[in-house]
Design an enzyme around this catalytic site. Structure first.
Site, PDB file in Angstrom:
ATOM      1  CE1 TYR A  68      -2.731  -4.048  -2.796  1.00  0.00           C
ATOM      2  CE2 TYR A  68      -4.343  -3.882  -4.562  1.00  0.00           C
ATOM      3  CZ  TYR A  68      -4.018  -4.225  -3.261  1.00  0.00           C
ATOM      4  OH  TYR A  68      -4.980  -4.723  -2.419  1.00  0.00           O
ATOM      5  NE  ARG A  71      -1.627   0.770   1.215  1.00  0.00           N
ATOM      6  CZ  ARG A  71      -1.408   1.449   2.323  1.00  0.00           C
ATOM      7  NH1 ARG A  71      -0.870   2.633   2.297  1.00  0.00           N
ATOM      8  NH2 ARG A  71      -1.737   0.926   3.484  1.00  0.00           N
ATOM      9  CG  HIS A 120      -3.498 -10.459   5.631  1.00  0.00           C
ATOM     10  ND1 HIS A 120      -4.039  -9.479   6.425  1.00  0.00           N
ATOM     11  CD2 HIS A 120      -4.160 -11.614   5.954  1.00  0.00           C
ATOM     12  CE1 HIS A 120      -4.979 -10.016   7.205  1.00  0.00           C
ATOM     13  NE2 HIS A 120      -5.063 -11.295   6.941  1.00  0.00           N
ATOM     14  CB  CYS A 131      -1.627 -19.960 -14.694  1.00  0.00           C
ATOM     15  SG  CYS A 131      -0.171 -18.889 -14.847  1.00  0.00           S
ATOM     16  CB  CYS A 150       0.261 -14.255 -16.905  1.00  0.00           C
ATOM     17  SG  CYS A 150       1.059 -15.848 -16.653  1.00  0.00           S
ATOM     18  N   GLY A 190      -0.826  -2.891  17.357  1.00  0.00           N
ATOM     19  CA  GLY A 190      -1.337  -2.101  16.245  1.00  0.00           C
ATOM     20  C   GLY A 190      -2.318  -2.780  15.323  1.00  0.00           C
ATOM     21  CB  THR A 191      -4.048  -5.589  14.741  1.00  0.00           C
ATOM     22  OG1 THR A 191      -5.104  -6.058  13.890  1.00  0.00           O
ATOM     23  CG2 THR A 191      -3.987  -6.440  15.990  1.00  0.00           C
ATOM     24  N   PRO A 217      -2.547   2.706  20.735  1.00  0.00           N
ATOM     25  CG  PRO A 217      -2.230   4.309  19.053  1.00  0.00           C
ATOM     26  CD  PRO A 217      -2.014   2.866  19.378  1.00  0.00           C
TER      27      PRO A 217
HETATM   28  P1  NAD Z   1      -6.432  -1.307  11.042  1.00  0.00           P
HETATM   29  O1  NAD Z   1      -6.217  -0.080  10.235  1.00  0.00           O
HETATM   30  O2  NAD Z   1      -7.786  -1.902  11.054  1.00  0.00           O
HETATM   31  O3  NAD Z   1      -6.052  -0.987  12.553  1.00  0.00           O
HETATM   32  C1  NAD Z   1      -4.858  -0.305  12.859  1.00  0.00           C
HETATM   33  C2  NAD Z   1      -4.707  -0.298  14.360  1.00  0.00           C
HETATM   34  O4  NAD Z   1      -3.462   0.305  14.663  1.00  0.00           O
HETATM   35  C3  NAD Z   1      -5.787   0.501  15.094  1.00  0.00           C
HETATM   36  O5  NAD Z   1      -6.273  -0.273  16.178  1.00  0.00           O
HETATM   37  C4  NAD Z   1      -5.043   1.750  15.577  1.00  0.00           C
HETATM   38  O6  NAD Z   1      -5.554   2.240  16.810  1.00  0.00           O
HETATM   39  C5  NAD Z   1      -3.649   1.189  15.741  1.00  0.00           C
HETATM   40  N1  NAD Z   1      -2.575   2.175  15.674  1.00  0.00           N
HETATM   41  C6  NAD Z   1      -2.536   3.373  15.017  1.00  0.00           C
HETATM   42  N2  NAD Z   1      -1.351   3.962  15.189  1.00  0.00           N
HETATM   43  C7  NAD Z   1      -0.601   3.124  15.949  1.00  0.00           C
HETATM   44  C8  NAD Z   1       0.728   3.168  16.457  1.00  0.00           C
HETATM   45  N3  NAD Z   1       1.529   4.204  16.207  1.00  0.00           N
HETATM   46  N4  NAD Z   1       1.182   2.128  17.201  1.00  0.00           N
HETATM   47  C9  NAD Z   1       0.369   1.063  17.477  1.00  0.00           C
HETATM   48  N5  NAD Z   1      -0.896   0.980  17.013  1.00  0.00           N
HETATM   49  C10 NAD Z   1      -1.371   1.986  16.264  1.00  0.00           C
HETATM   50  O7  NAD Z   1      -5.314  -2.358  10.594  1.00  0.00           O
HETATM   51  P2  NAD Z   1      -5.229  -3.951  10.757  1.00  0.00           P
HETATM   52  O8  NAD Z   1      -5.842  -4.361  12.039  1.00  0.00           O
HETATM   53  O9  NAD Z   1      -3.819  -4.317  10.479  1.00  0.00           O
HETATM   54  O10 NAD Z   1      -6.151  -4.536   9.601  1.00  0.00           O
HETATM   55  C11 NAD Z   1      -6.191  -3.955   8.317  1.00  0.00           C
HETATM   56  C12 NAD Z   1      -5.762  -4.847   7.141  1.00  0.00           C
HETATM   57  O11 NAD Z   1      -5.148  -3.979   6.177  1.00  0.00           O
HETATM   58  C13 NAD Z   1      -4.736  -5.894   7.456  1.00  0.00           C
HETATM   59  O12 NAD Z   1      -5.215  -7.065   6.920  1.00  0.00           O
HETATM   60  C14 NAD Z   1      -3.465  -5.491   6.693  1.00  0.00           C
HETATM   61  O13 NAD Z   1      -3.017  -6.558   5.882  1.00  0.00           O
HETATM   62  C15 NAD Z   1      -3.842  -4.393   5.771  1.00  0.00           C
HETATM   63  N6  NAD Z   1      -2.926  -3.203   5.833  1.00  0.00           N
HETATM   64  C16 NAD Z   1      -1.555  -3.384   5.837  1.00  0.00           C
HETATM   65  C17 NAD Z   1      -0.711  -2.272   5.920  1.00  0.00           C
HETATM   66  C18 NAD Z   1       0.790  -2.477   5.918  1.00  0.00           C
HETATM   67  O14 NAD Z   1       1.279  -3.456   5.365  1.00  0.00           O
HETATM   68  N7  NAD Z   1       1.566  -1.588   6.543  1.00  0.00           N
HETATM   69  C19 NAD Z   1      -1.248  -0.988   6.000  1.00  0.00           C
HETATM   70  C20 NAD Z   1      -2.655  -0.855   5.973  1.00  0.00           C
HETATM   71  C21 NAD Z   1      -3.476  -1.980   5.893  1.00  0.00           C
END
Ligand code: NAD
Length: 249
Positions: A68, A71, A120, A131, A150, A190-191, A217
């Site tokens: 973390y 990250r 999230h 705690c 802590c 993007g999800t 995409p």
């Molecule tokens: P996911 O990795 O499962 O899906 C990512 C999606 O983004 C895919 O459908 C992919 O095709 C799409 N994608 C890739 N490039 C793109 C672009 N340039 N523009 C638009 N879409 C694009 O991620 P998720 O659905 O967010 O779920 C994963 C979990 O992981 C979430 O709960 C999240 O909290 C966490 N996460 C967060 C981050 C962050 O904070 N940036 C990064 C990675 C994972």
């Protein structure tokens, strides 16, 4: 694509309540790997659940902490991209916009969106795993081999992100569900929408009669069910969408 962008812009122009629901893909063009990338990248040797679960943290708190911290550094050095900026601009041109993100980076805020519902949590906040007292990160914690302890109860400190099996931040889910039931238009960006309960938002909005626009995409079950699927990267499609709205105001 131009016709679809026009159609989406016209739908958004007529909307009173817009809900935007984002995932890791919106930050991909800022250089932050998506969850899927993480599975094929540096951490591919580890089950992502190990890095995002109580079990994994209990088994190897030092490893989880170091992951973390790395990250966090990457997210702090990343910059908002054109997609984040376009969503902030969209908030200026529609009457009411709610932005719900699954992302733990703060790139939407840094692009100017306000407020942002963090489903999230945030990688930049910390609390005690025992705690739940909040904790302010110190410079030396970033390079530590183990999580800080802590000062109140002696348990490990952890990032305030939602791990598998944990409840979402209090009140946030209710706000998101209410926005999904009330919106005229839902814009999904993007999800892969496979992480629940966040992934209920498109279903709720759909059931309530909203028009669903998906920006991604890669097609998936959200784009299949969407009324308008704008295939492409957020940083390319979203500025075009906002420009189309502004041109025709
Ligand atoms: P996911 O990795 O499962 O899906 C990512 C999606 O983004 C895919 O459908 C992919 O095709 C799409 N994608 C890739 N490039 C793109 C672009 N340039 N523009 C638009 N879409 C694009 O991620 P998720 O659905 O967010 O779920 C994963 C979990 O992981 C979430 O709960 C999240 O909290 C966490 N996460 C967060 C981050 C962050 O904070 N940036 C990064 C990675 C994972």
């Amino acid at each position: 694509m131009d016709t679809l962008i026009e159609k989406a812009a016209a739908t958004l122009r007529a909307a009173q309540h817009v809900l935007v629901f984002t995932g890791a893909g919106v930050s991909a063009e800022s250089g932050i790997s998506t969850f899927r990338d993480a599975q094929t990248g540096l951490w591919s040797r580890f089950d992502p659940a190990t890095l995002a679960s109580q079990k994994g943290f209990a088994r190897n708190p030092g490893f989880v902490w170091q992951w973390y911290m790395e990250r966090l550094g990457a997210m702090e050095s990343a910059l908002p991209n054109d997609g984040h900026r376009a969503l902030a601009a969209l908030g200026e041109v529609v009457p009411t916009l709610t932005l719900a993100t699954q992302n733990i980076d703060n790139l939407h805020e840094r692009a100017g969106s306000h407020p942002v519902l963090h489903m999230h949590g945030s990688i930049a906040r910390f609390h005690c795993n025992g705690c739940a007292g909040s904790y302010t990160l110190r410079a030396e914690d970033r390079l530590a081999q183990m999580p800080p302890v802590c000062p109140l109860c002696g348990d490990w400190v952890r990032p305030s992100v939602v791990w598998f099996g944990e409840m979402l931040p209090e009140g946030v889910l209710d706000e998101c569900f209410a926005a999904a039931r009330q919106c005229d238009v839902l814009v999904v960006v993007g999800t892969s929408a496979v992480v629940y309960p966040a992934a209920f938002l498109p279903d709720l909005a759909h059931a309530a009669g909203a028009t669903v626009i998906d920006v991604n995409p890669e097609p998936n079950h959200i784009s299949d069910a969407a009324h308008i699927y704008l295939q492409g990267a957020g940083g390319v499609v979203l500025p075009r969408l906002v420009a189309a709205m502004e041109l025709s105001v």
